[in-house]
Design a protein around this motif. Sequence first.
Motif, PDB file in Angstrom:
ATOM      1  N   SER A 278       4.773  14.610  -3.994  1.00 35.50           N
ATOM      2  CA  SER A 278       4.816  15.036  -5.399  1.00 35.50           C
ATOM      3  C   SER A 278       6.166  15.697  -5.668  1.00 35.50           C
ATOM      4  N   CYS A 311       0.743   8.213  -8.348  1.00 32.26           N
ATOM      5  CA  CYS A 311       1.946   8.606  -7.607  1.00 32.26           C
ATOM      6  C   CYS A 311       3.181   7.971  -8.214  1.00 32.26           C
ATOM      7  N   LYS A 312       4.297   8.648  -8.012  1.00 27.73           N
ATOM      8  CA  LYS A 312       5.574   8.160  -8.513  1.00 27.73           C
ATOM      9  C   LYS A 312       6.618   8.558  -7.476  1.00 27.73           C
ATOM     10  N   HIS A 314       9.947  10.137  -6.449  1.00 25.09           N
ATOM     11  CA  HIS A 314      11.014  11.029  -6.914  1.00 25.09           C
ATOM     12  C   HIS A 314      12.056  11.099  -5.805  1.00 25.09           C
TER      13      HIS A 314
END
Lengths: 523, 523
Positions: A278, A311-312, A314
């Motif tokens: 995250s 979710c992404k 980063h």
Amino acid sequence: MQRAAALVRLGCCPRTPGPWGRSQSSAAAEASAVLKVRPERSRRERILTLESMNPQVKAVEYAVRGPIVLKAGEIELELQRGIKKPFTEVIRANIGDAQAMGQQPITFLRQVMALCTYPNLLDSPSFPEDAKKRARRILQAWGGNSLGSYSASQGVNCIREDVAAYITRRDGGVPADPDNIYLTTGASDGISTILKILVSGGGKSRTGVMIPIPQYPLYSAVISELDAIQVNYYLDEENCWALNVNELRRAVQEAKDHCDPKVLCIINPGNPTGQVQSRKCIEDVIHFAWEEKLFLLADEVYQDNVYSPDCKFHSFKKVLYEMGPEYSSNVELASFHSTSKGYMGECGYRGGYMEVINLHPEIKGQLVKLLSVRLCPPVSGQAAMDIVVNPPVPGEESFELFHREKESVLGNLAKKAKLTEDLFNQVPGIHCNPLQGAMYAFPRIFIPSKAVEAAQAHKMAPDMFYCMKLLEETGICVVPGSGFGQREGTYHFRMTILPPVEKLKTVLQKVKDFHIKFLEKYA
Amino acid sequence: MQRAAALVRLGCCPRTPGPWGRSQSSAAAEASAVLKVRPERSRRERILTLESMNPQVKAVEYAVRGPIVLKAGEIELELQRGIKKPFTEVIRANIGDAQAMGQQPITFLRQVMALCTYPNLLDSPSFPEDAKKRARRILQAWGGNSLGSYSASQGVNCIREDVAAYITRRDGGVPADPDNIYLTTGASDGISTILKILVSGGGKSRTGVMIPIPQYPLYSAVISELDAIQVNYYLDEENCWALNVNELRRAVQEAKDHCDPKVLCIINPGNPTGQVQSRKCIEDVIHFAWEEKLFLLADEVYQDNVYSPDCKFHSFKKVLYEMGPEYSSNVELASFHSTSKGYMGECGYRGGYMEVINLHPEIKGQLVKLLSVRLCPPVSGQAAMDIVVNPPVPGEESFELFHREKESVLGNLAKKAKLTEDLFNQVPGIHCNPLQGAMYAFPRIFIPSKAVEAAQAHKMAPDMFYCMKLLEETGICVVPGSGFGQREGTYHFRMTILPPVEKLKTVLQKVKDFHIKFLEKYA
């Protein structure tokens, strides 16, 4: 300078003296089987032996291509010779090798590379104009307009510019400087090069390198090779393999008794664990690195492989810049990408890049010097990297096909990630966290105590014993968790989700059947 | 474990602390000029600095891409910006980069590689059938029939078989075993990998590595990186740079006071010196290695580059076998070849192989393990290597063109070798030994004492000063002899003979004019 003797290991990742992370005798036996050793005839003693060789190299382990893979090769040879087995083929689910599993190359990428390789094709009407345009641009950057020339040791300029532009787009405008980009021979090369520069000191001042457990074993291998100190921090399996900063604090405090912790390695999305960090977690890690004065290594080779809708990806670079100048002008960071993973899966060409942030200018000079000894990264890997960071855009002739191929690969991977998680969790004695990203499942397996005893009798780690049995009985080749590190008393294996959907279903069914039989046998 | 402090150097090859083999300040100034350093704003101290970095990496020097090449890059940028110079282009005669100098790739090699890269072309009528046959054979050896897959860490089987067949042909029937062949990322990778395994011990037991002086600076760089002990033996300039076994004896005896000499490196044909060793000399060297229990490294990347009609390439492997079983079953040998040199000059693809003889089976296992950490050599380099060892033969469609292209490159090189020797020897204060092989001249230059003083005032080695002046006044980039090592008080430079004949004549004329002016100025 007895370096091997000075090797101090922290945490509970078990170490064995054999070349492949198992007892020496069994690994040697395996190696000899493969290498067709001839009887020795009245030979003098060898100069180069296990006793006289570099002890740091001897200490290296690399499970992903270790004894289980040697065994898989032997079984394949036996099948070829017509020896009957309970299966007809070996399925190599041990390594993230997409095209070996039948994934088709991205057409545009190969077109540009073929044009660069054989420029006569630039006159051929069967290649699209946008591919020709890319190829011409790449070729003009090389001496003699030929990929046969060496490039600059840091990689060819125009490709480093394209990488910088890609990073800037990816990170929503956070600027990237081509001077900070180094093209590499796959990500492995970049990681080991920067670690090589970082490691110094002796005794308690020896450089400590913090790595996640479970880890991708490149890290432990390079740490052994460099005689650095491996500092383990454990990912939280109960919490979807999340990274917890308190665990980093524990690890760094304990390490300070033994060494000088100077480097913190992060793998995001995780390998073998598949978790996607995250934004908050990344901020915490960066703050921790700032506080503890740690050089950050962010292994981001799976940045395109994120499947969970929650979710992404980063990038560490972006979060670093968004945290403000105290961080963005102080924290030293190297991040890594590769052509081998993502949607392209171009492993063989060995393409990759490293971006460095806040690297001291004198160290940049040292880095280029060190790279120059090996002359340059392979040109075809550089060209492949260029297409990954500079793909067809809407309006270009090849865009539609490219987009379709890319989405098809990534869509399938997302489907297979869910399928794998669901099927494993239906098996009693197997627990599998969600595969948020990357391309592996790392399920926890229950191994009954009778099986643990049987493994000990064979001088094998229990999960190695399990994986060997799985291979021998089903032809499925996976890597035991002990090759990646795991909490003591827990067992896992890593399996790729790369086989085509139908084949993957069969594989999962076979693992299930095997596991149930295994539990019964050793109940 | 203060490794840098333990570094003992033998011989008189001067060592300076700077990253490029010159004083730190000037090299750093150069690096900053290139790297566009920005003003520092209230920064914390960096973690990774010249003081904290790996001292062994700091000690690495690599002149072939060193400060003179950085300077050449700066001058090129200045020319692009329209800054007037006494010349219009920089001629990079510092590195053996044939295609950058205009040499055309071998058509057949590129055709096969394009077919492998983009297999749709296998249906194209514009590619010859023999190229398609080679491409199909290479592709079937890869997982998923795609060059996008990883190969075995040792290199793909069928190419190792082709290499073994090539060696057997080359050596008049002396057998070669594919199990002894390791495909590499250029020869440099093979050399540093085997040295990495060989180096061990501390203090007076530290491994000593014997290298010729002058040497190709990969050797000294890897020795620094591994913190091994460099043991210099001097080639005999008065005798056409021949290797004299008495000099080997002197060097090994003196070295035994400081270290454990375990490795003997030979470069044949020589780089930078161009000598081709006689069969007798090779026999003497092998006998010496046998006697002194030294592991032999034979760098034979210029095996196709022999020009003097009196000279012939003899492989160490062949001579070893012809000397009888006492040698052929005892002497440990690794020999190296590359796609980068010869008549093909495919530097960018990073292809090469290593053949090992009498390597202990356990060490073979260790070698494969170590290689597996980097997964595999670049596939395109492997494919290029295959064409080099398995070219078109009489009767095949492409033979005639291939033969013509090959002979044209080698014929031209022979012409240029003679031309260079003759022209240099017409210049007062320059002496050049015959260029029997390889692709460099390494002439001895007289530097007047006033110029030596001027160089000292600039904190430069005299021949670096000379080469910098040559670059600044003529645009010709060559590498000072101090980067390769030379007897104290003698000065040289290395220049490639790769520019096309007419251009080479101009280059030689310019060097001549510069040299005469230089002598006058510092008379």
